[in-house]
Design a protein around this motif. Structure first.
Motif, PDB file in Angstrom:
ATOM      1  N   GLY A  30       0.790  -1.223   0.000  1.00  0.00           N
ATOM      2  CA  GLY A  30       0.000   0.000   0.000  1.00  0.00           C
ATOM      3  C   GLY A  30       0.823   1.274   0.000  1.00  0.00           C
ATOM      4  N   ARG A  31       2.115   1.161   0.236  1.00  0.00           N
ATOM      5  CA  ARG A  31       2.957   2.349   0.328  1.00  0.00           C
ATOM      6  C   ARG A  31       3.615   2.722  -0.980  1.00  0.00           C
ATOM      7  NH1 ARG A  31       6.304   1.878   6.071  1.00  0.00           N
ATOM      8  NH2 ARG A  31       4.483   1.872   7.442  1.00  0.00           N
ATOM      9  N   TYR A  32       3.638   1.795  -1.916  1.00  0.00           N
ATOM     10  CA  TYR A  32       4.353   2.033  -3.179  1.00  0.00           C
ATOM     11  C   TYR A  32       3.474   1.701  -4.366  1.00  0.00           C
ATOM     12  CZ  TYR A  32       8.367   1.981  -0.060  1.00  0.00           C
ATOM     13  OH  TYR A  32       9.246   2.242   0.963  1.00  0.00           O
ATOM     14  N   CYS A  33       3.878   2.227  -5.483  1.00  0.00           N
ATOM     15  CA  CYS A  33       3.230   1.870  -6.731  1.00  0.00           C
ATOM     16  C   CYS A  33       3.503   0.400  -7.027  1.00  0.00           C
ATOM     17  CB  CYS A  33       3.792   2.741  -7.863  1.00  0.00           C
ATOM     18  SG  CYS A  33       3.185   2.307  -9.488  1.00  0.00           S
ATOM     19  N   MET A  34       2.454  -0.328  -7.318  1.00  0.00           N
ATOM     20  CA  MET A  34       2.574  -1.732  -7.712  1.00  0.00           C
ATOM     21  C   MET A  34       1.983  -1.872  -9.101  1.00  0.00           C
ATOM     22  SD  MET A  34       3.990  -3.148  -5.068  1.00  0.00           S
ATOM     23  CE  MET A  34       3.864  -4.850  -5.614  1.00  0.00           C
ATOM     24  N   ALA A  35       2.668  -2.594  -9.955  1.00  0.00           N
ATOM     25  CA  ALA A  35       2.238  -2.661 -11.346  1.00  0.00           C
ATOM     26  C   ALA A  35       2.335  -4.065 -11.898  1.00  0.00           C
ATOM     27  CB  ALA A  35       3.086  -1.720 -12.197  1.00  0.00           C
ATOM     28  N   TRP A  36       1.584  -4.285 -12.943  1.00  0.00           N
ATOM     29  CA  TRP A  36       1.707  -5.488 -13.765  1.00  0.00           C
ATOM     30  C   TRP A  36       2.139  -5.053 -15.160  1.00  0.00           C
ATOM     31  CZ3 TRP A  36       1.479 -10.440 -12.147  1.00  0.00           C
ATOM     32  CH2 TRP A  36       0.879 -10.704 -10.908  1.00  0.00           C
ATOM     33  N   LYS A  43       8.393  -8.333 -28.618  1.00  0.00           N
ATOM     34  CA  LYS A  43       7.742  -7.058 -28.327  1.00  0.00           C
ATOM     35  C   LYS A  43       8.336  -6.428 -27.076  1.00  0.00           C
ATOM     36  CE  LYS A  43       3.305  -8.044 -30.523  1.00  0.00           C
ATOM     37  NZ  LYS A  43       1.822  -8.017 -30.361  1.00  0.00           N
ATOM     38  N   GLU A  44       8.123  -5.121 -26.933  1.00  0.00           N
ATOM     39  CA  GLU A  44       8.601  -4.428 -25.750  1.00  0.00           C
ATOM     40  C   GLU A  44       7.707  -4.730 -24.557  1.00  0.00           C
ATOM     41  OE1 GLU A  44      10.615  -0.496 -27.885  1.00  0.00           O
ATOM     42  OE2 GLU A  44       8.890  -0.281 -26.567  1.00  0.00           O
ATOM     43  N   ARG A  45       8.293  -4.592 -23.365  1.00  0.00           N
ATOM     44  CA  ARG A  45       7.520  -4.767 -22.151  1.00  0.00           C
ATOM     45  C   ARG A  45       6.554  -3.590 -22.023  1.00  0.00           C
ATOM     46  NH1 ARG A  45      10.571  -7.035 -16.921  1.00  0.00           N
ATOM     47  NH2 ARG A  45      11.128  -8.467 -18.595  1.00  0.00           N
ATOM     48  N   GLU A  46       5.304  -3.898 -21.705  1.00  0.00           N
ATOM     49  CA  GLU A  46       4.295  -2.856 -21.602  1.00  0.00           C
ATOM     50  C   GLU A  46       3.497  -3.009 -20.313  1.00  0.00           C
ATOM     51  OE1 GLU A  46       1.325  -3.084 -24.655  1.00  0.00           O
ATOM     52  OE2 GLU A  46       0.885  -5.206 -24.271  1.00  0.00           O
ATOM     53  N   VAL A  47       3.080  -1.874 -19.779  1.00  0.00           N
ATOM     54  CA  VAL A  47       2.286  -1.908 -18.555  1.00  0.00           C
ATOM     55  C   VAL A  47       0.848  -2.305 -18.894  1.00  0.00           C
ATOM     56  CG1 VAL A  47       1.571   0.525 -18.644  1.00  0.00           C
ATOM     57  CG2 VAL A  47       1.761  -0.642 -16.436  1.00  0.00           C
ATOM     58  N   VAL A  48       0.233  -3.098 -18.023  1.00  0.00           N
ATOM     59  CA  VAL A  48      -1.177  -3.435 -18.187  1.00  0.00           C
ATOM     60  C   VAL A  48      -2.028  -2.890 -17.036  1.00  0.00           C
ATOM     61  CG1 VAL A  48      -0.811  -5.446 -19.658  1.00  0.00           C
ATOM     62  CG2 VAL A  48      -0.875  -5.727 -17.172  1.00  0.00           C
ATOM     63  N   THR A  58      -5.972   3.703  -9.736  1.00  0.00           N
ATOM     64  CA  THR A  58      -5.488   2.686 -10.657  1.00  0.00           C
ATOM     65  C   THR A  58      -5.343   3.286 -12.063  1.00  0.00           C
ATOM     66  OG1 THR A  58      -7.749   1.964 -11.126  1.00  0.00           O
ATOM     67  CG2 THR A  58      -6.546   0.768  -9.409  1.00  0.00           C
ATOM     68  N   TYR A  59      -4.571   2.575 -12.866  1.00  0.00           N
ATOM     69  CA  TYR A  59      -4.389   2.971 -14.265  1.00  0.00           C
ATOM     70  C   TYR A  59      -4.416   1.728 -15.137  1.00  0.00           C
ATOM     71  CZ  TYR A  59      -1.920   3.902 -18.592  1.00  0.00           C
ATOM     72  OH  TYR A  59      -1.566   3.958 -19.908  1.00  0.00           O
ATOM     73  N   TYR A  60      -5.050   1.853 -16.303  1.00  0.00           N
ATOM     74  CA  TYR A  60      -5.069   0.795 -17.310  1.00  0.00           C
ATOM     75  C   TYR A  60      -4.890   1.414 -18.684  1.00  0.00           C
ATOM     76  CZ  TYR A  60      -7.574  -1.504 -13.486  1.00  0.00           C
ATOM     77  OH  TYR A  60      -7.943  -1.981 -12.263  1.00  0.00           O
ATOM     78  N   PRO A  61      -4.114   0.807 -19.536  1.00  0.00           N
ATOM     79  CA  PRO A  61      -4.080   1.267 -20.923  1.00  0.00           C
ATOM     80  C   PRO A  61      -5.365   0.844 -21.622  1.00  0.00           C
ATOM     81  CG  PRO A  61      -2.771  -0.713 -20.689  1.00  0.00           C
ATOM     82  CD  PRO A  61      -3.232  -0.341 -19.306  1.00  0.00           C
ATOM     83  N   THR A  69      -8.557  -5.961 -14.004  1.00  0.00           N
ATOM     84  CA  THR A  69      -8.726  -5.211 -12.768  1.00  0.00           C
ATOM     85  C   THR A  69      -7.574  -5.516 -11.824  1.00  0.00           C
ATOM     86  OG1 THR A  69     -11.143  -5.320 -12.973  1.00  0.00           O
ATOM     87  CG2 THR A  69     -10.237  -4.710 -10.825  1.00  0.00           C
ATOM     88  N   ILE A  70      -6.895  -4.475 -11.360  1.00  0.00           N
ATOM     89  CA  ILE A  70      -5.824  -4.641 -10.390  1.00  0.00           C
ATOM     90  C   ILE A  70      -6.374  -4.320  -9.010  1.00  0.00           C
ATOM     91  CG2 ILE A  70      -4.966  -2.267 -10.661  1.00  0.00           C
ATOM     92  CD1 ILE A  70      -2.121  -3.405 -10.282  1.00  0.00           C
TER      93      ILE A  70
END
Length: 124
Positions: A30-36, A43-48, A58-61, A69-70
């Motif tokens: 809960g203290r840091y940004c967590m991402a998938w 292909k390049e690595r991309e955030v989901v 939250t953020y989603y492309p 859903t994260i």
């Protein structure tokens, strides 16, 4: 020392669902940004998805918005990625990541710690 362990990957048919888990140690999720992120061959690595501000934002492309859903569980110190209506284009290695140095970003170079990845394969 930060340690991230992903699980939950597998093979599913198009239209199916999977839930990925990322168990964290050495940090409080809960203290840091967590991402998938994901990376398909060639292909390049991309955030989901990423989650921040104690899980309130939250953020989603566009490619996954409305399907993925994260979420996070502070008690289990685990981050989840629920993936619904999967498509063959979602096939990739999926990685959990965090950044203890920067704010959330779509740039993978901003993330300081990574899990080993879990494979997701979606067949048509």
């Amino acid at each position: 020392q930060v340690h991230l362990v992903e699980s939950g990957g597998g093979s599913v048919q198009a239209g199916g669902s999977l839930r990925l888990s990322c168990a964290a140690s050495g940090i409080t999720v809960g203290r840091y940004c967590m991402a998938w992120f994901r990376q398909a061959p060639g292909k390049e690595r991309e955030v989901v998805a990423f989650i921040y501000l104690g899980g309130t934002s939250t953020y989603y492309p566009d490619s996954v918005k409305g399907r993925f859903t994260i979420s996070q569980d502070s008690v289990k110190n685990t981050v989840y990625l629920q993936m619904n209506t999967l498509k063959p284009d979602d096939t990739a290695m999926y990685y959990c990541a965090t950044t203890t140095r920067y704010l959330c970003d779509t740039n993978p170079a901003r993330f300081t710690d990574w899990g080993q990845g879990t494979q997701v394969t979606v067949s048509s």
